[in-house]
Design an enzyme around this catalytic site. Structure first.
Site, PDB file in Angstrom:
ATOM      1  N   ASP A 160      50.149  41.029  39.782  1.00 59.31           N
ATOM      2  CA  ASP A 160      50.485  41.300  38.383  1.00 59.31           C
ATOM      3  C   ASP A 160      51.404  42.512  38.252  1.00 59.31           C
ATOM      4  OD1 ASP A 160      50.293  40.410  35.805  1.00 59.31           O
ATOM      5  OD2 ASP A 160      48.460  41.505  35.325  1.00 59.31           O
ATOM      6  N   ASP A 202      44.365  36.802  32.632  1.00 53.19           N
ATOM      7  CA  ASP A 202      43.704  38.067  32.326  1.00 53.19           C
ATOM      8  C   ASP A 202      42.327  37.848  31.710  1.00 53.19           C
ATOM      9  OD1 ASP A 202      46.024  39.370  33.169  1.00 53.19           O
ATOM     10  OD2 ASP A 202      46.924  39.198  31.177  1.00 53.19           O
TER      11      ASP A 202
END
EC number: 3.4.23.-
Length: 388
Positions: free
Chosen positions: A204, A275
């Protein structure tokens, strides 16, 4: 000057409690909690099926599991960020070529996932009307009335989404994907959880912060926000159906994220389903461990903990500790995005705020070694789980 600065600070603070941010917080936490308890109930249902099979056959196979449940091992945890990076690059460079296929595949998966999300409600609605007998559809399999109803409603919602492209319908499909992935994917140990979340944190951070230096564009943001051509429009052009057939449908924003508009409608708050799902898998793991430990200790939390740990801390569950860490991490990510006025890698904040409190509490309670390698016994406990 002081009044102007105070007004700016109040406006900045108000932006944190904007309806879009509050919606993101509440929905993400509800999806994680609901998906975790659905996973727990699936374990209970599988144990009941194993009991029925063992009583009918006269033998018991303790290793039998539901084929629909996928358990991630250490190798898969290490290579999943690499596979995700390859997929991201394919979408970045070849999106125009694969967008229709990707949209159709996403719509099919979202249909199945949303049907799974609707299934408990449909079971509740159909229970007084019809018995839960399965109806045969030949080679397609056997389904209950509740399963058929949930699937029909899911297909209807996907079709309306394709025709309208409304963000609320896209969010509904994304919610179904989140719950299904949390419920059907298992993390077997804390070791695998740390490997997976640490690798995804690096993934990420790299694709949000450093991809622009290599590809002259923020790869993660571009792929996440790029709309796809509507399959109906593409089909109309391929079949030459005329300018008025299938040409007025909107482009589709794919359900790989949750988006919520602000109260003024000036902007959207966005959170990727990764997420939600990846920390959700950790929450699902610790919920299963809390349930297992409660059964093993005869409902007396802290029986195996060190003597210097207070009874109050022994009563705090790993699930609640990790869920609070997720909330704090999400709040920190929101504050960071407001300060820097740019997209932030949410896992940069979510992973430390969930893993570190969990590791600390496991060490203090004396459970770290067990949770790290083999947290569950091979023979599952037979007591009933909480119903959702």
């Amino acid at each position: 000057m002081a009044e102007h600065r105070l007004a700016e600070q109040l406006g900045w603070a108000y932006s944190l409690v904007d309806s879009s941010q509050v919606s993101t917080f509440l929905i993400s936490i509800l999806l994680i909690v609901y998906g975790s308890f659905r996973s727990l109930n699936m374990d209970f249902e599988n144990q009941d099926k194993e009991k029925d099979n063992s009583s009918s056959s006269g033998s018991f196979n303790g290793n039998s599991t539901n084929n629909s449940i996928q358990t991630i091992d250490s190798t898969q945890a290490l290579f999943l960020p690499i596979g995700a990076s390859v997929s991201l690059l394919v979408m970045f460079f070849f999106f125009d070529s694969v967008q229709v296929v990707f949209t159709i595949c996403t719509a099919v998966l979202a249909t199945i996932a949303f049907a799974f999300l609707l299934l408990p409600m449909c079971q509740y609605l159909t229970r007084p009307c019809s018995p839960q007998n399965k109806i045969s559809f030949g080679c397609c399999g056997r389904f209950t009335a509740a399963e058929l109803l949930s699937f029909s409603l899911s297909v209807m919602l996907v079709l309306i989404w394709v025709l309208t492209g409304h963000w609320l319908l896209m969010d509904a499909l994304a919610m179904g994907l989140c719950v299904a992935m949390i419920a059907f994917v298992r993390l077997p140990s804390l070791k695998v959880s740390c490997l997976l979340l640490s690798g995804l944190l690096i993934y990420d951070v790299f694709w949000v912060f450093f991809s622009a230096y290599i590809f002259n564009s923020n790869v993660m943001v571009k792929v996440a926000t790029q709309p796809a051509d509507n399959p109906l429009d593409v089909l109309s052009r391929k079949l030459h159906l005329g300018p008025n057939v299938g040409r007025d449908v909107p482009r589709l924003s794919l359900p790989g994220k949750l988006v919520f508009p602000s109260s003024t409608g000036s902007h959207f708050s966005m959170l990727g389903i990764g997420d939600i799902v990846m920390p959700g898998l950790l929450l699902c793991f610790v919920l299963r461990y809390d349930n297992y430990k409660k059964q093993a200790n005869g409902d007396s939390c802290g029986a195996s903990g060190p003597a210097n740990i207070s009874g109050r801390m022994q009563k705090v569950s790993y699930f609640h500790c990790t869920l609070i860490g997720y909330f704090v991490g999400l709040l920190t990510a929101t504050v960071a995005s407001r300060i820097h006025r740019a997209a932030q890698p949410a896992l940069l904040y979510l992973v430390p705020f969930t893993l570190l409190p969990l590791l600390t509490m496991a060490y203090l309670k004396g459970d770290l070694r067990r949770m790290w390698s083999e947290p569950f016994h091979s023979k599952s406990s037979s007591s009933r789980f909480l119903e959702v």
